[in-house]
Design a protein around this motif. Structure first.
Motif: not given
Length: 377
Positions: A83-85, A204, A208, A211, A213-215
């Motif tokens: 999850k790009e965290t 994902r 995603k 598009n 981005k995790p913040s």
């Protein structure tokens, strides 16, 4: 007296046509009800991983804070990467994740803005928090902003809570716009991506897909019981969120942890999702379904998700039984799961369905309509 009271109340439920009962599913029946979108619940490699996980024992024997922290952190590290965290935290169920996260993070003096069609677990989490709750119209940014303009400035913290993909309609929350609104009002977005993870954005999820981005101000919630084919839930976000939940979230602290074999199986599911071919297969089936359902006038616009609501109104349960008798399992969905008048069959497709399966469903619905004049209300 108590037995009689319950009998009376059950009688009312039956008279209102809302009585529910458990039904065993015939394994030979064509199933359009499952959330097992990628059919990972019975994937041979997942089953083998579950068997391998039995080396830890059948159960976890305790909560994560006692004896139950076994192979769970391996899964959490993989989910955070996926999850790009910064961190992830696994719960016993998706329901307990929503209830535990929302009721822990949102407090008295805070404001929660909740989409009108959010899942019951979100609603219950909001109720258990001591925050004020305002419901905005479904996927309606103007409604969301209007509430914030009128009431938002008086609160300590603002949380916007939404499903990523809505379970009964299959539509997608306008996350780009929601994120912009949250940034403008210094709010936090909580996204329940139960039906988006494994489906959208190359698997994902909904962020995603857009598009995004995790913040720091986005918290992602997911489940391991749908596209992953297992059991459990998870939350992904910044380090401080996970640490805070470990220390305050009652449904995490006081629940027995997921069985280690389930964790092992889900880890293999995650690897298969990351390979990408299953998600591509699902999208191909969605395109096929769109084409066939359009031909039968069951939909007007293309779906992006595998959830197709066929609104049938008061005849929904009759049509559902007709389908079951003819070898298709597609249970009717009625109030309170959906609003009165919008009863439906929720057709859920997966990677193992074939075009002839979609044709068979459409033909049966067509046949019922011809025999009974109409399948609409």
């Amino acid at each position: 007296m108590f037995r009689l009271k319950l009998r009376d109340e059950l009688g009312i439920i039956k008279r209102n046509g809302l009585y529910r009962f458990l039904r065993k599913k015939d394994r030979n029946i064509l199933d359009f009800s499952s959330n097992d979108y990628l059919c990972l619940s019975k994937h041979p490699e997942v089953i083998e991983a579950v068997k391998e996980g039995l080396k830890y024992g059948l159960g976890s024997t305790g909560s994560r804070l006692t004896s139950g922290n076994i192979n769970h952190e391996i899964l959490e590290e993989r989910l955070a990467d996926f999850k790009e965290t910064e961190r992830a935290l696994v719960y016993p169920t998706g329901y307990s994740t929503n209830v535990g996260v929302i009721s822990s993070l949102c407090k008295k003096g805070d404001l929660i803005l909740s989409d009108r069609l959010n899942h019951a677990s979100i609603i219950d989490g909001c109720r258990l928090s001591r925050a004020d709750v305002e419901v905005y119209e479904h996927c309606n940014i103007e409604s969301l902003v209007d509430i914030l303009e009128k009431k938002g400035r008086r609160y300590n913290n603002i949380f916007i809570v939404t499903d990523g993909v809505f379970s009964m309609d299959g539509d997608i929350a306008p996350l780009r716009d929601i994120k912009k609104v949250a940034e403008e009002y210094n709010g936090v977005v909580i996204v329940d991506d139960a039906h988006g993870t494994g489906v959208l954005g190359g698997g994902r999820g909904t962020l995603k897909h857009f598009n995004i981005k995790p913040s720091d101000n986005i918290i992602q919630i997911g489940t391991l019981s749908k596209a992953f084919g297992g059991l459990g839930g998870f939350v992904c976000g910044i380090e401080e969120v996970v640490e805070y939940l470990i220390n305050t979230s009652r449904s995490f602290i006081y629940s027995t942890a997921l069985p280690p074999p389930v964790v092992s199986g889900v880890l293999r599911s995650l690897e298969l999702i990351e390979e990408g071919y299953l998600t591509k297969m699902l999208q191909e089936n969605i395109r096929s379904t769109n084409r066939i359902f359009k031909r039968y006038n069951l939909i007007k616009e293309d779906n992006l998700t595998p959830i197709y609501p066929i609104i049938l109104g008061k005849r929904t349960m009759e049509i559902s039984e007709y389908l079951i008798k003819n070898g298709i399992f597609a249970p009717g969905i009625r109030y309170p799961s959906v609003p009165k008048g919008l009863e439906r069959i929720r057709v859920s497709i997966n990677v193992e369905h074939r075009e002839e399966d979609f044709e068979r469903l459409c033909n049966l619905l067509n046949k019922f309509g011809q025999t009974n004049n109409s399948i609409s209300t």
